[in-house]
Enzyme design. Structure first.
Site, PDB file in Angstrom:
ATOM      1  N   ARG A  53      47.055  40.202  24.882  1.00 33.83           N
ATOM      2  CA  ARG A  53      48.024  40.872  23.957  1.00 33.83           C
ATOM      3  C   ARG A  53      49.242  40.308  24.334  1.00 33.83           C
ATOM      4  O   ARG A  53      50.180  40.411  23.495  1.00 33.83           O
ATOM      5  CB  ARG A  53      47.777  42.395  24.306  1.00 33.83           C
ATOM      6  N   LYS A 162      32.610  41.375  37.256  1.00 32.57           N
ATOM      7  CA  LYS A 162      32.253  42.743  37.858  1.00 32.57           C
ATOM      8  C   LYS A 162      33.199  43.543  37.554  1.00 32.57           C
ATOM      9  O   LYS A 162      34.640  43.241  37.267  1.00 32.57           O
ATOM     10  CB  LYS A 162      31.824  42.520  39.174  1.00 32.57           C
ATOM     11  N   ASP A 191      28.744  37.487  40.538  1.00 29.20           N
ATOM     12  CA  ASP A 191      28.889  38.021  41.739  1.00 29.20           C
ATOM     13  C   ASP A 191      29.496  36.938  42.653  1.00 29.20           C
ATOM     14  O   ASP A 191      28.846  36.287  42.945  1.00 29.20           O
ATOM     15  CB  ASP A 191      27.456  38.623  42.367  1.00 29.20           C
ATOM     16  N   HIS A 192      30.624  37.005  42.703  1.00 32.79           N
ATOM     17  CA  HIS A 192      31.388  35.712  43.521  1.00 32.79           C
ATOM     18  C   HIS A 192      30.797  35.581  44.668  1.00 32.79           C
ATOM     19  O   HIS A 192      31.136  34.265  45.337  1.00 32.79           O
ATOM     20  CB  HIS A 192      32.816  35.895  43.271  1.00 32.79           C
ATOM     21  N   LYS A 196      29.799  31.584  47.152  1.00 36.28           N
ATOM     22  CA  LYS A 196      30.307  31.147  48.572  1.00 36.28           C
ATOM     23  C   LYS A 196      29.332  30.139  48.990  1.00 36.28           C
ATOM     24  O   LYS A 196      28.010  30.307  49.042  1.00 36.28           O
ATOM     25  CB  LYS A 196      30.610  32.260  49.533  1.00 36.28           C
ATOM     26  N   GLU A 230      37.163  44.109  56.228  1.00 39.78           N
ATOM     27  CA  GLU A 230      38.306  43.689  55.534  1.00 39.78           C
ATOM     28  C   GLU A 230      39.481  44.254  56.266  1.00 39.78           C
ATOM     29  O   GLU A 230      39.485  45.229  56.504  1.00 39.78           O
ATOM     30  CB  GLU A 230      38.405  43.784  53.938  1.00 39.78           C
ATOM     31  N   ASP A 249      32.223  49.307  44.806  1.00 40.50           N
ATOM     32  CA  ASP A 249      32.853  47.904  44.713  1.00 40.50           C
ATOM     33  C   ASP A 249      32.253  46.987  45.496  1.00 40.50           C
ATOM     34  O   ASP A 249      32.269  45.893  44.904  1.00 40.50           O
ATOM     35  CB  ASP A 249      34.357  48.386  45.210  1.00 40.50           C
ATOM     36  N   HIS A 254      27.831  42.788  45.845  1.00 46.83           N
ATOM     37  CA  HIS A 254      28.058  41.750  46.855  1.00 46.83           C
ATOM     38  C   HIS A 254      26.891  41.805  48.022  1.00 46.83           C
ATOM     39  O   HIS A 254      26.318  40.849  48.275  1.00 46.83           O
ATOM     40  CB  HIS A 254      29.329  41.581  47.212  1.00 46.83           C
ATOM     41  N   LYS A 354      37.591  48.572  54.293  1.00 46.32           N
ATOM     42  CA  LYS A 354      38.855  48.273  54.060  1.00 46.32           C
ATOM     43  C   LYS A 354      39.753  48.652  55.330  1.00 46.32           C
ATOM     44  O   LYS A 354      39.542  49.615  56.034  1.00 46.32           O
ATOM     45  CB  LYS A 354      39.510  48.641  52.731  1.00 46.32           C
TER      46      LYS A 354
HETATM   47  P1  NDP Z   1      44.246  42.472  35.222  1.00 49.10           P
HETATM   48  O1  NDP Z   1      44.740  44.025  34.838  1.00 49.10           O
HETATM   49  O2  NDP Z   1      45.364  41.922  36.047  1.00 49.10           O
HETATM   50  O3  NDP Z   1      44.196  41.855  33.964  1.00 49.10           O
HETATM   51  C1  NDP Z   1      43.668  42.094  32.891  1.00 49.10           C
HETATM   52  C2  NDP Z   1      43.984  41.484  31.683  1.00 49.10           C
HETATM   53  O4  NDP Z   1      43.271  42.049  30.699  1.00 49.10           O
HETATM   54  C3  NDP Z   1      45.306  41.389  31.407  1.00 49.10           C
HETATM   55  O5  NDP Z   1      45.353  39.813  31.055  1.00 49.10           O
HETATM   56  C4  NDP Z   1      45.689  42.157  30.248  1.00 49.10           C
HETATM   57  O6  NDP Z   1      46.544  41.412  29.164  1.00 49.10           O
HETATM   58  C5  NDP Z   1      44.258  42.270  29.445  1.00 49.10           C
HETATM   59  N1  NDP Z   1      44.202  43.851  28.780  1.00 49.10           N
HETATM   60  C6  NDP Z   1      43.540  43.920  27.708  1.00 49.10           C
HETATM   61  N2  NDP Z   1      43.577  45.145  27.732  1.00 49.10           N
HETATM   62  C7  NDP Z   1      43.872  46.013  28.538  1.00 49.10           C
HETATM   63  C8  NDP Z   1      43.877  47.344  29.094  1.00 49.10           C
HETATM   64  N3  NDP Z   1      43.827  48.205  28.412  1.00 49.10           N
HETATM   65  N4  NDP Z   1      44.533  47.417  30.410  1.00 49.10           N
HETATM   66  C9  NDP Z   1      44.839  46.174  31.137  1.00 49.10           C
HETATM   67  N5  NDP Z   1      44.680  45.091  30.909  1.00 49.10           N
HETATM   68  C10 NDP Z   1      44.200  44.800  29.703  1.00 49.10           C
HETATM   69  O7  NDP Z   1      42.820  42.653  35.787  1.00 49.10           O
HETATM   70  P2  NDP Z   1      42.288  41.563  36.599  1.00 49.10           P
HETATM   71  O8  NDP Z   1      42.631  40.303  36.301  1.00 49.10           O
HETATM   72  O9  NDP Z   1      42.374  42.175  38.183  1.00 49.10           O
HETATM   73  O10 NDP Z   1      40.784  41.807  36.518  1.00 49.10           O
HETATM   74  C11 NDP Z   1      40.039  41.245  35.202  1.00 49.10           C
HETATM   75  C12 NDP Z   1      38.543  41.437  35.491  1.00 49.10           C
HETATM   76  O11 NDP Z   1      38.057  40.924  36.471  1.00 49.10           O
HETATM   77  C13 NDP Z   1      38.114  43.082  35.599  1.00 49.10           C
HETATM   78  O12 NDP Z   1      36.899  43.247  35.095  1.00 49.10           O
HETATM   79  C14 NDP Z   1      37.991  43.096  37.187  1.00 49.10           C
HETATM   80  O13 NDP Z   1      37.162  44.139  37.424  1.00 49.10           O
HETATM   81  C15 NDP Z   1      37.385  41.736  37.545  1.00 49.10           C
HETATM   82  N6  NDP Z   1      37.756  41.203  38.877  1.00 49.10           N
HETATM   83  C16 NDP Z   1      38.862  40.987  39.395  1.00 49.10           C
HETATM   84  C17 NDP Z   1      39.090  40.476  40.511  1.00 49.10           C
HETATM   85  C18 NDP Z   1      40.575  40.257  41.130  1.00 49.10           C
HETATM   86  O14 NDP Z   1      40.471  39.920  42.261  1.00 49.10           O
HETATM   87  N7  NDP Z   1      41.733  40.355  40.349  1.00 49.10           N
HETATM   88  C19 NDP Z   1      38.266  40.392  41.375  1.00 49.10           C
HETATM   89  C20 NDP Z   1      36.764  40.823  40.989  1.00 49.10           C
HETATM   90  C21 NDP Z   1      36.756  41.162  39.659  1.00 49.10           C
HETATM   91  P3  NDP Z   1      47.383  41.726  28.197  1.00 49.10           P
HETATM   92  O15 NDP Z   1      48.008  43.033  28.611  1.00 49.10           O
HETATM   93  O16 NDP Z   1      48.389  40.819  28.171  1.00 49.10           O
HETATM   94  O17 NDP Z   1      46.617  42.184  27.121  1.00 49.10           O
HETATM   95  C1  BG6 Z   2      35.801  42.073  45.186  1.00 43.64           C
HETATM   96  C2  BG6 Z   2      36.274  43.526  45.308  1.00 43.64           C
HETATM   97  O1  BG6 Z   2      34.898  42.005  44.138  1.00 43.64           O
HETATM   98  O2  BG6 Z   2      35.491  41.346  46.221  1.00 43.64           O
HETATM   99  C3  BG6 Z   2      37.516  43.605  46.395  1.00 43.64           C
HETATM  100  O3  BG6 Z   2      36.624  43.998  44.093  1.00 43.64           O
HETATM  101  C4  BG6 Z   2      37.091  42.972  47.809  1.00 43.64           C
HETATM  102  O4  BG6 Z   2      37.703  45.058  46.551  1.00 43.64           O
HETATM  103  C5  BG6 Z   2      36.482  41.362  47.428  1.00 43.64           C
HETATM  104  O5  BG6 Z   2      38.244  42.783  48.424  1.00 43.64           O
HETATM  105  C6  BG6 Z   2      36.201  40.784  48.723  1.00 43.64           C
HETATM  106  O6  BG6 Z   2      35.949  39.500  48.467  1.00 43.64           O
HETATM  107  P1  BG6 Z   2      36.018  38.191  49.362  1.00 43.64           P
HETATM  108  O7  BG6 Z   2      35.844  37.116  48.672  1.00 43.64           O
HETATM  109  O8  BG6 Z   2      37.703  38.252  49.617  1.00 43.64           O
HETATM  110  O9  BG6 Z   2      35.383  38.631  50.585  1.00 43.64           O
END
Ligand code: NDP
Ligand code: BG6
Length: 519
Positions: A53, A162, A191-192, A196, A230, A249, A254, A354
């Site tokens: 957005r 996820k 599932d990252h 690995k 962690e 989580d 994982h 954690k």
């Molecule tokens: P963020 O909140 O940082 O980013 C979410 C993105 O979605 C933004 O680009 C936001 O952009 C958009 N968005 C659209 N609608 C919404 C809303 N209602 N609320 C918030 N954001 C919205 O999330 P992450 O990048 O951390 O995570 C994205 C996905 O990846 C999730 O499903 C998360 O569980 C998964 N994930 C993330 C990890 C991480 O390390 N970050 C690790 C493992 C999984 P905009 O506002 O511009 O639309």
């Molecule tokens: C994510 C969890 O999927 O994996 C986090 O949401 C966690 O809470 C992470 O810290 C751990 O990943 P890694 O690769 O750092 O062991």
């Protein structure tokens, strides 16, 4: 998955990232793409279309991408020339996730990329958005007919991040919404941990070496421990984490994946379906924990203020976006059993937390004692332990008893050690990040390292009684200071079985007693 993994190259394709302004895109996806590009593993005809957005221009998106890459990619030296050629492939489209007009724009963008950049109608959609929006985007992709290839030679695939559901009912509902629009063969659930190197190596270790498989069973193995410790707290993700907790989580995805890889039967072929069939069988064999035994077979904890790596840190309840009276667990242990012929009677202990004392993910496999001790004091030594270190200090070691030099028959535990960095060089420089591997596999069309719909549902089916037990015992949480190995109860939890943790030992000060049901 083939043995020549890194000789594979992605075909021409457009990658559409939903959630392109978010943390995952910034820290993981764009750095991984840049690495693939630098390794010459992307086709020259690739295009990235970021969607979210936030009103960003292509240039804004490229600037953000460069910052993320310079900070998080393995090769952080980004020359201007390399950046110029890479960034030409990056584009951004602002829109609303539920608005059909935005998908018409996307469609037009993709058609233009096919024409101008030669992406051949191949599309990979990546959902890097909050999970509540997954169904909205999936439905819109279907309505805009973006779910089907425009030519018989082209592909359309979708990668879903996820968490995939938060219990069985929600995972099933999400699978239904995905499968109404996409065929299962188009779906890549991430599932990252499977991406690995060290996790994939468990399969190589088990199946490419003849000496381990004959002893890989209940007759020789006393117990398996899977620890993911962690030192980090929840950081900026408190809003998400407080609703989810450590069990959902980490354990249901994982850690169960690690368990299936250790416990599975050799697949008939090293391909996506046979491998996933065997993993599914392990999940089916996981003994359900009845609600009334959840307090006995699991234990939860939450960190309070403490010291980690010499720095004072806040308690969980003081973290950003966490409720000050939260009862969400940041630590969990569970005693699992795999009810099949190979594993009956061998406990699998999983432990995750954690803000623990040390960052370490390790699978420890303890073998049974030798049937007779010939040497004085030999019974005090631990039986053989095979330690598979997922991270850090990646490697595998085998502990055994040896005669210490000297005139007496004195025994001592010693380690035979394989270290990645010694055999192959530093892992972070030589080997791909999990997201590099998984993005490449999704572009190539290899689903081996992605989870299938039935696997995910089976994991949640096992987890559901535990979640109900947690709900009924909402306040059954033991506190532990940040920087420790978790609540002292965790030691007592395993000591009552006559065992101890093989990673991060802390003598017990309590005898184990599950507390009363509390709502
Ligand atoms: P963020 O909140 O940082 O980013 C979410 C993105 O979605 C933004 O680009 C936001 O952009 C958009 N968005 C659209 N609608 C919404 C809303 N209602 N609320 C918030 N954001 C919205 O999330 P992450 O990048 O951390 O995570 C994205 C996905 O990846 C999730 O499903 C998360 O569980 C998964 N994930 C993330 C990890 C991480 O390390 N970050 C690790 C493992 C999984 P905009 O506002 O511009 O639309
Ligand atoms: C994510 C969890 O999927 O994996 C986090 O949401 C966690 O809470 C992470 O810290 C751990 O990943 P890694 O690769 O750092 O062991």
């Amino acid at each position: 998955m083939s043995v020549d993994g890194w000789e594979r190259r992605a075909p021409p394709a457009a990658l559409v990232i939903f959630g392109a302004s978010g943390d995952l895109t910034h820290r993981k996806l764009l750095p991984a793409l840049f690495e693939l590009y630098c390794s010459n593993l992307l086709a020259p005809q690739f295009a990235v279309l970021g969607f979210a957005r936030s009103p960003l221009s292509d240039d804004d998106f490229r600037d953000l991408a460069r910052q993320g890459i310079e900070r998080y990619a393995r090769h952080t030296q980004v020359s201007d020339e390399r950046w110029r050629t890479f960034s030409e492939h990056l584009h951004y489209r602002a829109g609303q996730f539920g608005d059909p007009a935005s998908y018409r724009d996307l469609s037009a963008d993709l058609a233009r990329m096919d024409r101008d950049q030669g992406t051949h109608g191949n599309r990979l959609f990546y959902l890097a958005i909050p999970p509540e929006i997954f169904p909205i985007v999936i439905e819109q992709l279907g309505q805009a007919s973006l779910n089907a290839p425009t030519a018989s030679s082209a592909f359309v695939r979708i990668v879903i991040e996820k968490p995939f559901g938060s219990d069985l009912a929600s995972a099933r509902a999400l699978n239904r919404s995905v499968q109404q629009v996409f065929d299962e063969s188009q779906v890549y659930r991430i599932d990252h941990y499977l991406g690995k190197e060290t996790v994939q190596n468990i399969l190589a270790f088990r199946l490419a070496n003849g000496i381990f498989e004959p002893i890989w069973n209940r007759n020789y193995i006393d117990q398996v421990q899977i620890t993911v410790a962690e030192t980090d707290g929840v950081g900026t993700r408190g809003g998400y984490y407080d609703k989810v907790g450590a069990f959902r989580d980490m354990v249901v995805n994982h850690m169960l994946q690690l368990l299936t890889i250790v416990a599975m039967e050799p697949p008939v072929a090293f391909e996506a379906e046979p491998v996933r069939d065997e993993k599914l069988k392990v999940l089916k064999a996981l003994r359900r924990i009845p609600v009334e035994r959840v307090g006995e077979l699991t234990l939860r904890g939450q960190y309070t203020a403490g010291v980690v790596d010499g720095q004072p840190v806040a308690g969980y309840r003081g973290e950003e976006k966490v409720a000050p009276d939260s009862w969400t667990e940041t630590f969990v242990v569970a005693r699992l059993e795999v009810d099949n012929w190979r594993w009956a009677g061998t406990p699998f202990y999983v432990r995750h937390g954690k803000r623990l004392a040390r960052r370490v993910s390790e699978i420890s496999i303890q073998f049974k004692r030798a049937p007779r001790t010939f040497f004085a004091g030999g019974e005090r030594l631990d039986p053989n332990v095979l330690s598979i270190r997922i991270q850090p200090d990646e490697g595998i070691s085998l502990r055994f008893a040896a005669k210490a030099p000297g005139p007496t028959m004195r025994l001592q535990e010693v380690d035979m050690n394989f270290l990645y960095r010694r055999s192959f060089g530093p892992l972070d420089q030589l080997q791909a990040d999990a997201y590099e591997r998984l993005l490449l596999d999704a572009l190539i069309g290899d689903r081996t390292l992605f989870t299938r719909a039935d696997e995910v549902e089976q994991a949640w089916a096992w987890a559901d009684t535990i979640l109900e037990g947690f709900r009924q015992r909402a306040h059954d949480i033991r506190f532990y200071p940040a920087g420790s190995w978790g609540p002292a109860w965790a030691e007592a939890f395993i000591e009552r079985d006559g065992r101890h943790w093989l990673v991060g030992v802390q003598p017990s000060t309590v005898s184990y007693q599950p507390s009363a049901v509390s709502k």
